[in-house]
Design a protein around this motif. Structure first.
Motif, PDB file in Angstrom:
ATOM      1  N   UNK A   3       0.739  -1.139   0.082  1.00 25.46           N
ATOM      2  CA  UNK A   3      -0.133   0.075   0.054  1.00 25.46           C
ATOM      3  C   UNK A   3       0.889   1.507  -0.214  1.00 25.46           C
ATOM      4  N   UNK A   4       2.055   1.115   0.667  1.00 24.84           N
ATOM      5  CA  UNK A   4       2.937   2.165   0.871  1.00 24.84           C
ATOM      6  C   UNK A   4       3.488   2.663  -0.570  1.00 24.84           C
ATOM      7  N   UNK A   5       3.831   1.346  -1.144  1.00 22.27           N
ATOM      8  CA  UNK A   5       4.532   1.681  -2.587  1.00 22.27           C
ATOM      9  C   UNK A   5       3.537   2.355  -3.614  1.00 22.27           C
ATOM     10  N   UNK A  21      15.112   8.810  -0.265  1.00 22.03           N
ATOM     11  CA  UNK A  21      14.767   7.349   0.620  1.00 22.03           C
ATOM     12  C   UNK A  21      13.526   6.693   0.055  1.00 22.03           C
ATOM     13  N   UNK A  22      12.409   7.439  -0.319  1.00 21.22           N
ATOM     14  CA  UNK A  22      11.419   7.156  -1.136  1.00 21.22           C
ATOM     15  C   UNK A  22      11.623   6.436  -2.393  1.00 21.22           C
ATOM     16  N   UNK A  23      12.416   7.122  -3.199  1.00 26.58           N
ATOM     17  CA  UNK A  23      12.749   6.516  -4.388  1.00 26.58           C
ATOM     18  C   UNK A  23      13.638   5.343  -4.235  1.00 26.58           C
ATOM     19  N   UNK A  24      14.603   5.259  -3.220  1.00 21.74           N
ATOM     20  CA  UNK A  24      15.160   4.064  -3.179  1.00 21.74           C
ATOM     21  C   UNK A  24      14.293   2.858  -2.833  1.00 21.74           C
ATOM     22  N   UNK A  25      13.224   3.135  -1.834  1.00 22.46           N
ATOM     23  CA  UNK A  25      12.372   1.982  -1.538  1.00 22.46           C
ATOM     24  C   UNK A  25      11.623   1.548  -2.817  1.00 22.46           C
ATOM     25  N   UNK A  28      14.014  -0.357  -4.828  1.00 29.23           N
ATOM     26  CA  UNK A  28      14.214  -1.749  -4.248  1.00 29.23           C
ATOM     27  C   UNK A  28      13.481  -2.783  -4.345  1.00 29.23           C
ATOM     28  N   UNK A  29      12.045  -2.412  -4.478  1.00 31.10           N
ATOM     29  CA  UNK A  29      11.097  -3.463  -4.275  1.00 31.10           C
ATOM     30  C   UNK A  29      11.049  -4.222  -5.823  1.00 31.10           C
ATOM     31  N   UNK A  30      10.486  -5.472  -5.704  1.00 35.45           N
ATOM     32  CA  UNK A  30      10.388  -6.399  -6.786  1.00 35.45           C
ATOM     33  C   UNK A  30       8.993  -7.098  -6.715  1.00 35.45           C
ATOM     34  N   UNK A  31       8.067  -6.567  -6.013  1.00 37.48           N
ATOM     35  CA  UNK A  31       6.445  -7.160  -6.028  1.00 37.48           C
ATOM     36  C   UNK A  31       5.930  -6.719  -6.979  1.00 37.48           C
ATOM     37  N   UNK A  32       5.866  -8.149  -7.838  1.00 37.99           N
ATOM     38  CA  UNK A  32       5.022  -8.184  -9.305  1.00 37.99           C
ATOM     39  C   UNK A  32       3.776  -7.040  -9.342  1.00 37.99           C
ATOM     40  N   UNK A  33       2.941  -7.150  -8.238  1.00 32.16           N
ATOM     41  CA  UNK A  33       1.917  -6.490  -8.111  1.00 32.16           C
ATOM     42  C   UNK A  33       2.179  -4.761  -8.251  1.00 32.16           C
ATOM     43  N   UNK A  34       3.227  -4.766  -7.488  1.00 28.26           N
ATOM     44  CA  UNK A  34       3.408  -3.214  -7.446  1.00 28.26           C
ATOM     45  C   UNK A  34       4.037  -2.742  -8.785  1.00 28.26           C
ATOM     46  N   UNK A  35       4.851  -3.713  -9.248  1.00 32.90           N
ATOM     47  CA  UNK A  35       5.599  -3.316 -10.714  1.00 32.90           C
ATOM     48  C   UNK A  35       4.591  -3.075 -11.388  1.00 32.90           C
TER      49      UNK A  35
END
Ligand code: 5AD
Length: 360
Positions: A3-5, A21-25, A28-35
Motif C-alpha cells: 500500500x505504501x509503494x 529514501x522514497x525513491x530508493x524504497x 528496491x522493491x520487486x513485488x510483481x503487483x506493485x511493478x
C-alpha cells in the motif's frame, strides 16, 4: 508495504517528486503487483501525452575512435582489440539519404571522442544535412566539448544533444571513469547545452558496477531537477575487453521500473527503449514501451561499421533494430498496440507551459 509503494506511485503520478529514501524504497522493491501498478500508471501518462505513438530516430555511429578510457565501454582508448573506423561526410550523408527514404526525420550522429571530428568538420556535416533535408532534426552525441564548440554546433543547425550523465554521484562516477574525467565537467556540459538552447538528453546505465539503489535515487533526483528533454537509460552490459568484463549485466526489471518512474517524473520527456534493453531480452524494447518509453532508435550505420561499434558484447544491430527493418518494427509495435509517429518528434512543452512562456 504494498500500500505504501502504491501511495508513492500515486504521488509521482500527481506530479510530486519524492525524497531520496522514497525513491530508493520504490527502486528496491520487486513485488510483481506493485511493478504492474507502476507500469500501468506510466502507460496512462504516456498515452495521455503521446497517444499510442512511438518516435523514430535513425542512429548513425560515425566513429569508433575514442580518446577516453571509460572502464565500461568497449570502444575505450585502452582496448587494443577494438576495431576502429570513421565515416566521412559523404558516407554520413548517404546514411541520412537512406534513412530519409525509410521515413526517418531525425538523425542521431554518435561517436567516441574522436579529434578528427573537429568543430569545423562537425559543423560542415550538420550544415549539409540541414540544407538538404530541412524537415529533419539533427541530434549530436559526441561527448564533452567546450561551450564554444557546442555553440558552433547549434549555430550550424544541430537541434539536440545527447550526453548521458552516467551517474549523479561523483564518487561513483570516479569508479566508472579514469582520473582525467571529471563528474563536474560532465554536469557543466549538460548545463551549457541546455542554456544554448539544445533539446538535451541525459541518462545512465542500470546495474553499472558499484551502483547502489541510493545512487539510482540520486540519478532520479538529479533528473527531476535538471529536467532534460530526453533520458536514455539501459542496462549495463559487460564487454569482454574492458576492466568490467566480469561484472554481471544490469537487470531488465529494474531498468523497466526506472523507465516507468521517469515517465511519471518527466511526463513529456522523450524516453528511448534503448538498444541495450533490446539486447538483453528478445522483447526488451516492447517491454520498455509498455513501461513508458516512447522512442526507438534503429541503426542506420553501414553494415561494416555496425559490428565495430561494439560498446558491449552481443549488441543488437539487425532485425527490428536495423533501420532497414522498419516493417518488422512496425509489426512488433502493432503487436502491443503502438504505431510509429510521423515527423521529427520534437520535445513539446505542455499547453500551459506554452501559455506561461508567451506571457512572461
Ligand atoms: N553497457 C551498456 N551501456 C553502455 N554504454 C557504454 N558502454 C556500455 C556498456 N558496456 C552507454 C553509455 C554511453 C552510451 C553511448 O552507451 O551510457 O553514454
Amino acid at each position: 508495504m504494498r500500500k505504501q509503494m502504491k501511495t508513492l506511485i500515486d504521488r509521482l503520478a500527481r506530479g510530486d517528486s519524492l525524497r531520496p529514501a522514497e525513491y530508493e524504497a520504490l527502486i528496491a522493491q520487486s513485488d510483481p503487483e506493485v511493478m504492474e501498478y507502476l507500469f500501468s500508471r506510466a502507460r496512462k501518462v504516456q498515452l495521455r501525452e503521446f497517444g499510442n505513438k512511438v518516435f523514430l530516430r535513425g542512429l548513425i555511429e560515425i566513429s569508433s575512435y575514442c580518446t577516453n578510457d571509460c572502464y565500461y565501454c568497449g570502444i575505450r582508448a585502452g582496448n587494443a582489440n577494438a576495431r576502429r573506423y570513421r565515416l566521412d561526410a559523404d558516407q554520413i550523408l548517404a546514411c541520412c539519404e537512406r534513412g530519409y527514404d525509410l521515413g526517418f526525420r531525425t538523425f542521431v550522429l554518435q561517436a567516441g571522442d574522436d579529434p578528427f571530428f573537429s568543430r569545423d568538420v562537425v559543423c560542415g556535416i550538420v550544415r549539409r544535412i540541414k540544407s538538404r533535408w530541412n524537415d529533419c532534426a539533427v541530434t549530436l552525441s559526441l561527448g564533452e566539448k567546450s561551450r564554444d564548440e557546442y555553440e558552433a554546433y547549434f549555430e550550424a543547425g544541430a537541434d539536440r544533444y545527447l550526453l548521458r550523465h552516467e551517474t549523479a554521484n561523483p564518487a561513483h562516477y570516479g569508479r566508472l571513469h579514469p582520473d582525467d574525467m571529471a563528474h563536474e565537467s560532465r554536469i557543466r556540459c549538460l548545463h551549457d547545452l541546455k542554456e544554448i538552447g539544445f533539446q538535451v538528453g541525459a541518462g545512465f546505465m542500470v546495474g553499472s558496477p558499484f551502483q547502489t539503489d541510493r545512487h539510482l535515487a540520486e540519478d532520479l533526483q538529479f533528473l527531476a531537477e535538471f529536467k532534460p528533454h530526453m533520458v536514455g537509460i539501459g542496462p549495463f552490459i559487460r564487454h569482454q575487453d574492458t576492466p568490467f568484463r566480469d561484472f554481471p549485466s544490469g537487470p531488465l526489471q529494474k531498468t523497466l521500473v526506472l523507465l516507468a518512474i521517469l515517465r511519471l517524473l518527466l511526463p513529456r520527456a522523450m524516453l528511448p527503449a534503448t538498444t541495450a534493453l533490446g539486447s538483453i531480452d528478445p522483447h526488451g524494447r516492447e517491454k520498455g514501451i509498455l513501461a513508458g518509453a516512447n522512442v526507438v532508435m534503429p541503426n542506420l550505420s553501414p553494415d561494416e561499421a555496425r559490428e565495430k561499434y561494439s560498446l558491449y558484447d552481443n549488441k543488437l544491430s539487425t532485425g527490428a533494430e536495423a533501420a532497414g527493418g522498419t516493417r518488422l518494427l512496425r509489426e512488433k509495435l502493432a503487436g502491443i498496440g503502438y504505431e510509429i509517429a510521423d515527423g521529427r518528434g520534437d520535445w513539446q512543452p505542455r499547453a500551459k507551459e506554452i501559455g506561461s512562456c508567451t506571457t512572461s
